[in-house]
Design a protein around this motif. Sequence first.
Motif, mmCIF file in Angstrom:
data_model
loop_
_atom_site.group_PDB
_atom_site.id
_atom_site.type_symbol
_atom_site.label_atom_id
_atom_site.label_comp_id
_atom_site.label_asym_id
_atom_site.label_seq_id
_atom_site.Cartn_x
_atom_site.Cartn_y
_atom_site.Cartn_z
ATOM 1 N N LYS A 20 0.827 -1.194 0.000
ATOM 2 C CA LYS A 20 0.000 0.000 0.000
ATOM 3 C C LYS A 20 0.867 1.252 0.000
ATOM 4 N N CYS A 21 1.949 1.225 0.817
ATOM 5 C CA CYS A 21 2.847 2.380 0.864
ATOM 6 C C CYS A 21 3.969 2.157 -0.134
ATOM 7 N N LEU A 22 4.268 3.166 -0.893
ATOM 8 C CA LEU A 22 5.311 3.004 -1.900
ATOM 9 C C LEU A 22 6.517 3.859 -1.591
ATOM 10 N N LYS B 125 -5.124 2.737 7.119
ATOM 11 C CA LYS B 125 -4.178 2.528 8.216
ATOM 12 C C LYS B 125 -3.868 3.863 8.872
ATOM 13 N N PHE C 54 -1.003 4.696 9.978
ATOM 14 C CA PHE C 54 0.337 5.164 9.645
ATOM 15 C C PHE C 54 0.513 5.284 8.140
ATOM 16 N N SER C 55 -0.375 5.917 7.477
ATOM 17 C CA SER C 55 -0.246 6.081 6.032
ATOM 18 C C SER C 55 0.926 6.985 5.727
ATOM 19 N N ARG C 56 1.553 6.714 4.636
ATOM 20 C CA ARG C 56 2.703 7.542 4.250
ATOM 21 C C ARG C 56 2.485 8.118 2.872
ATOM 22 N N MET C 57 3.396 8.941 2.508
ATOM 23 C CA MET C 57 3.405 9.726 1.298
ATOM 24 C C MET C 57 2.705 9.160 0.064
ATOM 25 N N PHE C 58 3.371 8.189 -0.590
ATOM 26 C CA PHE C 58 2.818 7.637 -1.810
ATOM 27 C C PHE C 58 2.089 6.344 -1.483
ATOM 28 N N LEU C 59 0.847 6.284 -1.866
ATOM 29 C CA LEU C 59 0.050 5.098 -1.579
ATOM 30 C C LEU C 59 -0.485 4.499 -2.855
ATOM 31 N N ILE D 38 7.828 12.270 8.288
ATOM 32 C CA ILE D 38 9.120 12.917 8.047
ATOM 33 C C ILE D 38 9.425 12.819 6.556
#
Lengths: 134, 182
Positions: free
Chosen positions: A22-24, B2, B4-9, B94
Motif C-alpha cells: 500500500k505504501c510506496l 491505516k 500510519f499512512s505515508r506519502m505515496f500510496l 518525516i
Amino acid sequence: MSGEEEENAAELKIGEEFLKAKCLMNCEVALILEHKYEQLQQMSDDPMNQVSQVFEKSLQYVKRFSRYKNPDAVRQVREYQLAEFELCVLGNLCPETVEEAIAMVPSIKTKGRAHDDDAIERMLNDLSLIKKFE
Amino acid sequence: MKSFSRMFLKVQMPWNVIIPADSLDAKGLMLKKAIVIRLMDEFACKKATKDRGYFMAVTTLESIGEGRVRQNTGDVLFPVVFSGITFKMYRGEILQGVVHKILKHGVFLRCGPVQNIYLSHIKMPDYHYVPGENGIFMNDKHSKIDKDVIVRFIVIGTKWMEAEREFQALVSLEGDYLGPVS
C-alpha cells in the motif's frame, strides 16, 4: 485481470510484494511514473501535454529522491521484513546510524518487536549494501 | 485506512468512467485504453481531493463493469475498479523537500506535487535569519538553509484548499536529524 497485473509487475520487475503493498517508496513510484511516461510517449506525439503538473512535479521529485535506482535493488528492499510504512521511510531516507533510524521510525524500537540495536544496525548495513551493489 | 499512512500510496478505488459514443470500438478492443486515458484526463483536471490527496497515475485496471448508456448523450458509463497511486502528506510524517523561497519569518518548500509548504522561523530551533541581497537562515554551526537546499522536516499540519484544489502544509525542524541534508 491477473494477467495484466503480472505483465505490469514483470515489465517493471518490481516483484510480488509490490502488488500487495500500500505504501510506496520513492524509487518504486519513480519506476512506475517513468514507465507511464514512456507509454504516453508511444501513444501521443506530445506526451508533455498529456501529463498533468501533478504528474510532472511528482516524477521530478521521486527521481531526485530515489535511493535505489535499479528495480532488482528495489525488490530486495521491499522484501525486507518490516512493516510497510517503516520500510518506506527507511528506504526513502536511508538513515546511517541506529539513532537516526530510531528518530525517523520510532516504532522499530517499541516493545514486543524483535529489533534490538544490533538487529537494527544489521538491517541498515544490509540496506546500504543493496545500494552499493546495485 | 491505516493510521500510519505515508506519502505515496497505492490504492484501489471505484470510479465511473464516461466514454463518448464515438470512442467506442465495436469489438471493445480499445476499451481498456480508452478508459485509462479518460481516467488520466480526469486526474489531470481534478488534481486532488481532500480525502485521497493528489492523483498520480493508474497502475492497473482491476475490473470493468457493464456499460450503461446514458440516454441524453449516448455516452456509455462504465463502473470500474482500478489501482492507482496517490500522494498525501500526513501529520507526523518525516519528508524531504526543497526550499524555493526565503522570507525573514520563514521559508517555503516544495515536496512532490505540494508547492506550498511553510517552515516558520519559530519551528527552526537554533536557526536565525541572515539578511542580505539573498537572505538565508543559518545556525551556530554554519549550517545554511538557502534556496534549493534539501531539508528534512516533520509535518505538523496540512490544509486542503478547496478553491485551488491543493494542499498546503506546515512543517517543523523540531526533532533529531531534521534540517538541511547534504
